[in-house]
Write a protein that holds these residues in place. Structure first.
Motif, PDB file in Angstrom:
ATOM      1  N   THR A   1       3.691   3.814  -6.139  1.00 35.28           N
ATOM      2  CA  THR A   1       3.486   3.597  -4.707  1.00 35.28           C
ATOM      3  C   THR A   1       4.120   4.737  -3.931  1.00 35.28           C
ATOM      4  O   THR A   1       5.300   5.027  -4.129  1.00 35.28           O
ATOM      5  CB  THR A   1       4.114   2.258  -4.271  1.00 35.28           C
ATOM      6  OG1 THR A   1       3.564   1.202  -5.056  1.00 35.28           O
ATOM      7  CG2 THR A   1       3.836   1.991  -2.797  1.00 35.28           C
TER       8      THR A   1
ATOM      9  N   ARG B   1       0.823  -1.204   0.000  1.00 31.52           N
ATOM     10  CA  ARG B   1       0.000   0.000   0.000  1.00 31.52           C
ATOM     11  C   ARG B   1       0.858   1.256   0.000  1.00 31.52           C
ATOM     12  O   ARG B   1       0.419   2.321  -0.432  1.00 31.52           O
ATOM     13  CB  ARG B   1      -0.922  -0.013   1.216  1.00 31.52           C
ATOM     14  CG  ARG B   1      -1.862  -1.224   1.241  1.00 31.52           C
ATOM     15  CD  ARG B   1      -2.581  -1.341   2.572  1.00 31.52           C
ATOM     16  NE  ARG B   1      -3.499  -0.238   2.798  1.00 31.52           N
ATOM     17  CZ  ARG B   1      -4.122  -0.004   3.950  1.00 31.52           C
ATOM     18  NH1 ARG B   1      -3.897  -0.811   4.993  1.00 31.52           N
ATOM     19  NH2 ARG B   1      -4.943   1.022   4.092  1.00 31.52           N
TER      20      ARG B   1
ATOM     21  N   CYS C   1       2.518  -1.857   4.493  1.00 31.12           N
ATOM     22  CA  CYS C   1       3.652  -1.145   3.893  1.00 31.12           C
ATOM     23  C   CYS C   1       4.800  -2.113   3.616  1.00 31.12           C
ATOM     24  O   CYS C   1       5.058  -3.028   4.399  1.00 31.12           O
ATOM     25  CB  CYS C   1       4.160  -0.051   4.820  1.00 31.12           C
ATOM     26  SG  CYS C   1       3.000   1.291   5.105  1.00 31.12           S
TER      27      CYS C   1
ATOM     28  N   GLY D   1       0.764   7.632   8.383  1.00 27.44           N
ATOM     29  CA  GLY D   1       0.002   6.757   7.487  1.00 27.44           C
ATOM     30  C   GLY D   1      -0.997   7.512   6.643  1.00 27.44           C
ATOM     31  O   GLY D   1      -1.201   7.201   5.457  1.00 27.44           O
TER      32      GLY D   1
ATOM     33  N   ARG E   1       0.360  -2.730   8.523  1.00 24.93           N
ATOM     34  CA  ARG E   1      -0.653  -1.936   7.807  1.00 24.93           C
ATOM     35  C   ARG E   1      -0.479  -2.016   6.297  1.00 24.93           C
ATOM     36  O   ARG E   1      -1.097  -1.246   5.550  1.00 24.93           O
ATOM     37  CB  ARG E   1      -0.589  -0.481   8.272  1.00 24.93           C
ATOM     38  CG  ARG E   1      -0.931  -0.299   9.743  1.00 24.93           C
ATOM     39  CD  ARG E   1      -1.031   1.158  10.114  1.00 24.93           C
ATOM     40  NE  ARG E   1      -2.169   1.817   9.481  1.00 24.93           N
ATOM     41  CZ  ARG E   1      -2.417   3.127   9.528  1.00 24.93           C
ATOM     42  NH1 ARG E   1      -1.582   3.916  10.192  1.00 24.93           N
ATOM     43  NH2 ARG E   1      -3.470   3.642   8.919  1.00 24.93           N
TER      44      ARG E   1
ATOM     45  N   SER F   1      -4.322   1.692  12.986  1.00 26.66           N
ATOM     46  CA  SER F   1      -3.559   0.518  13.378  1.00 26.66           C
ATOM     47  C   SER F   1      -4.251  -0.192  14.511  1.00 26.66           C
ATOM     48  O   SER F   1      -4.827   0.428  15.401  1.00 26.66           O
ATOM     49  CB  SER F   1      -2.149   0.932  13.794  1.00 26.66           C
ATOM     50  OG  SER F   1      -2.207   1.868  14.845  1.00 26.66           O
TER      51      SER F   1
ATOM     52  N   LEU G   1      -2.767   5.472   3.754  1.00 28.60           N
ATOM     53  CA  LEU G   1      -3.181   4.236   4.442  1.00 28.60           C
ATOM     54  C   LEU G   1      -4.529   4.481   5.104  1.00 28.60           C
ATOM     55  O   LEU G   1      -4.662   5.360   5.956  1.00 28.60           O
ATOM     56  CB  LEU G   1      -2.147   3.832   5.493  1.00 28.60           C
ATOM     57  CG  LEU G   1      -0.709   3.624   5.008  1.00 28.60           C
ATOM     58  CD1 LEU G   1       0.180   3.222   6.180  1.00 28.60           C
ATOM     59  CD2 LEU G   1      -0.654   2.582   3.907  1.00 28.60           C
ATOM     60  N   SER G   2      -5.514   3.722   4.727  1.00 28.73           N
ATOM     61  CA  SER G   2      -6.843   3.895   5.312  1.00 28.73           C
ATOM     62  C   SER G   2      -6.949   3.071   6.588  1.00 28.73           C
ATOM     63  O   SER G   2      -6.237   2.079   6.778  1.00 28.73           O
ATOM     64  CB  SER G   2      -7.915   3.452   4.319  1.00 28.73           C
ATOM     65  OG  SER G   2      -7.704   2.105   3.929  1.00 28.73           O
TER      66      SER G   2
END
Length: 777
Positions: A262, A156, A194, A406, A192, A415, A411-412
């Protein structure tokens, strides 16, 4: 045992000698045209203290002064980025991020790109990711080494995560004990989705520093690398920034199957926070930078020396460096800070290491830095989207910080609680990895050292060598470069000299005076003037400025009552030959005190030479105004550190008509860098020796060329421990060849004598008589 008559005779001789001295004591106590010098105490240490106070004022004024380096356009994000590009390039230059990197290549058990399923380099697994032991190319023989955390499915985002220097990649990935789960920020980002590359940094231990089998001191590995790199225009953090940028090169080369790009972020703690901050400032491909455990300290001299960066504070503060990240994302965490100190306990000997410490910054300093940064960043595009996180003192990256990082990477979701990480293979041997990382950087500095003569030849290609006149004219740009980029000029004297004098000694018609002259507020020039006997009205004599060495004083060279060993009172001896002499107090006295003053100066783009340069200008101006001095015949002659002065100060002061370097001239770049020679400063306590990028611009031969067409001489004892004869002869051959090729062969020479690190005073005295046109006694 003396008999009574002989004792009476000795007493009578003493009384006669005293009477003779008193009878000859006819010179005034204060020189005509001067005021009495009334200052007492240790004048040398007072001189160093004055320079220190001057630097405090320069440091305080730096935030406003460095605005002269910036021409920002705040009209749009695009215009802003264009307007700061020159500043970005300058930051890269002073950090030593100047080498072209190799094509991106990442290796596990074999080079890979894209999928890594089933690779035998796997060392662990966590929730949704695998951990691989990897290396990737940087340049020449330098590689980055660490871990890659590979998510299941399409990454992601891509992240370079940097631990503190005293942490391992495995610790922030959760594969080794030592850190709580909350500090395992690389693992949390991998969970997450990555893809995370984690380079190992060179640690702060002294495990591998020192010359094997010869010398083992308590310098950290990072300090040794800083010393070697600094002379060649690099820094240890610059090497590690290059490792991050090489990781970004590789991550950028990995195109997602779905197309597009990315996003890339960099995050680091402690030393890793410093590297992340600078990498984010230098590379616009990095969308977001997160920093914890690091603050941009305007007092770099208080920190370990490996953080020292030439001219950094002169050009960049916290706001300016952060401003290079804008309009991209920035998350800054004030939580935990790594702690270290050299020496380990106050009062312990430094054992060759420079003093310095890391820890939580002073709250008032932090407030001032934030206030100044806020003022600078006002109106800068994108800053309103930054996140400043006030974490708990024990936190590194808390949930708030990682969420902000994030979010900028797209990043949706948030954490969740971490799952256990399991070790599935043999973890890397961190000790062996540290040795490789340290050795590769050290060897690269040695490669730069070996290439330096060719690099300097390229730098000097604009010198016009047709004849002495054309060479001297073309060399002016190199003199200007030496002054501006190596020495670092302070402004010319801002005060009238207001000379103060007092008689030190008079005997046999020769008189010595202490002299003090003003240069700037708190900055004075001080020394001893020796006036020879037999001066006739209207007569003008040549002058020899006689410079002491390390920890020396003017009395060492100019007071016949003092036996100062290697100096042999040569300023007084020259006065006996009819020369006027002056012995200045230079500021390299006080051991670590003067070295820490130098460290305060270097980030301000200044050195001790900055002050010595202006002090000598004032001294020469004052000497030239004396009725018994010929201003066209003023020479320089220095021993040891005074020999270092002979290689730098006459080169930028035309009033010096010749220069003699005693007990210092050698292959100066090898002397500072060699990791193999016991002559090298690399492993000694003189951390004041490296000069930024000197190896690529000037060795002692090139510095001697700046004297052309003026005479230049070297005095060299075979048993001088400064360097072997072979180094000296190799370097001087280049000096002599240049003089000869320009038709000036009679203006340079070297005298070898069978002796140690000392003034020999034979060939050099003849050289002075010949070129200053003064008859021998």
């Amino acid at each position: 045992m003396k008999t009574l008559p002989s004792m009476r005779w000795s007493r009578l001789l003493s009384l006669l000698l005293v009477a003779a001295v008193q009878a000859a004591d006819t010179a005034p106590e204060v020189m005509p045209g001067t005021r009495p010098l009334t200052q007492t105490g240790d004048l040398a240490h007072a001189l160093v203290g004055g320079i220190d106070r001057y630097l405090d004022r320069v440091l305080e004024a730096a935030p406003e002064a460095r605005a002269r380096h910036w021409h920002r356009d705040l009209s749009s994000p695009e215009a802003y980025v264009r307007s700061i590009e020159t500043n970005r390039q300058q930051l890269a230059r002073i950090l030593g991020v100047v080498d072209r990197r190799s094509p991106a290549l990442l290796k596990v058990s074999a080079p890979v790109s894209g999928g890594v399923s089933g690779n035998p380099a796997e060392v662990g697994r966590g929730r949704g990711f695998r951990a691989l032991s990897v290396t990737w190319t940087v340049f020449r023989g330098v590689e980055a080494e660490g871990l890659m955390l590979v998510p299941e499915g399409e990454p992601r985002a891509s992240v370079v995560a940097l631990p503190d220097a005293d942490q391992t990649p495995e610790q922030i990935a959760g594969l080794q004990p030592g850190l709580p789960e909350s500090d395992q920020f690389a693992r949390r980002l991998a969970e997450r989705g990555c893809r995370v590359l984690i380079p190992a940094l060179v640690d702060r231990s002294d495990t591998h520093s020192g010359l094997p089998g010869v010398r083992k001191l308590k310098q950290s590995q990072r300090e040794v690398l800083w010393r070697a790199a600094y002379e060649m225009g690099r820094t240890v953090q610059g090497y590690e920034i290059q490792k991050v940028l090489a990781a970004v090169d590789w991550l950028e080369s990995q195109k997602p199957a779905s197309g597009g790009r990315t996003p890339v972020g960099v995050i680091g703690y402690g030393e890793g926070g410093l590297i992340a901050c600078m990498a984010g400032a230098l590379d616009p491909r990095i969308e977001v930078t997160a920093v914890s455990g690091y603050h941009i300290n305007p007092r770099l001299h208080d920190e370990p020396i490996y953080r020292n960066v030439w001219s950094l504070t002169d050009q960049f503060g916290a706001g300016e460096i952060a401003g290079l990240i804008a309009p991209r994302g920035l998350v800054w965490v004030r939580g935990r800070f790594p702690e270290t100190q050299y020496p380990a306990k106050p009062g312990q000997p430094h054992n060759g290491a420079a003093p310095g410490k890391l820890g939580r910054p002073d709250p008032e300093m932090s407030r001032q830095v934030l206030e100044q940064a806020g003022a600078w960043l006002n109106g800068v595009p994108g800053v309103d989207q930054w996140k400043l996180v006030a974490a708990q003192p024990e936190e590194v990256f808390n949930d708030e910080a990682l969420e902000a990082f994030g979010d900028r990477l797209g990043l949706s979701g948030s954490s969740s609680a971490s799952a256990p990480v399991s070790v599935t293979g043999t973890l890397p041997d961190n000790g062996a990895r540290q040795l490789r990382q340290y050795s590769q950087i050290l060897e690269d500095t040695q490669w730069l050292m070996r290439e330096a003569e060719f690099t300097r030849a390229e730098f000097w290609k604009k010198a016009d060598r047709k004849n002495a006149d054309t060479f001297a004219r073309s060399a002016q740009s190199y003199r200007d470069y030496l002054l501006k980029e190596v020495i670092g000029p302070i402004p010319p004297a801002s005060l009238p000299p207001s000379p103060r004098t007092r008689k030190l000694i008079e005997t046999n018609g020769i008189t010595a005076y202490e002299v003090m002259l003003d240069v700037h507020p708190d900055v004075v020039a001080y020394g001893i003037l020796v006036v020879p006997r037999g001066l006739k009205p209207g007569e003008k004599r040549p002058v020899v400025v006689c410079q002491h060495g390390l920890e020396g004083r003017p009395t060492d060279v100019a007071d016949p009552r003092i036996d100062a060993g290697a100096y042999h009172t040569y300023a007084w001896r020259l006065a006996e030959r009819g020369f006027v002499t002056f012995a200045p107090q230079n500021c390299y006295i006080g051991e670590n005190r003067f070295r820490q003053v130098l460290r305060k100066a270097q980030p301000l783009k200044l050195t001790l030479w900055s002050f010595i340069h202006r002090q000598h200008e004032v001294i020469l101006d004052w000497l030239a105004a004396q009725e018994f001095v010929d201003p066209s015949r003023m020479a320089f002659y220095g021993l040891s550190y005074g020999g270092k002065t002979a290689m730098r100060i006459p080169q930028v002061i035309d009033r010096y008509c010749l220069s003699i370097c005693s007990a210092d001239y050698n292959e100066w770049i090898w002397k500072n860098l060699s990791a193999r020679s016991s002559y090298s400063y690399l492993y000694w306590g003189e951390y004041d020796m490296p000069e930024f990028n000197l190896g690529n611009t000037f060795n002692y031969a090139e510095l001697s060329w700046l004297m052309i067409p003026r005479p230049f001489m070297v005095e060299r004892g075979h048993d001088d421990g400064v360097a072997p004869d072979e180094w000296v002869a190799y370097e001087f051959a280049k000096t002599r060849r240049q003089y000869v090729k320009l038709g000036l062969g009679d203006r340079t020479e070297i005298e070898y004598f069978d002796g140690p690190h000392t003034i020999h005073g034979q060939g050099t005295f003849d050289f002075l008589h010949r070129h200053l046109r003064w008859p021998k006694p």
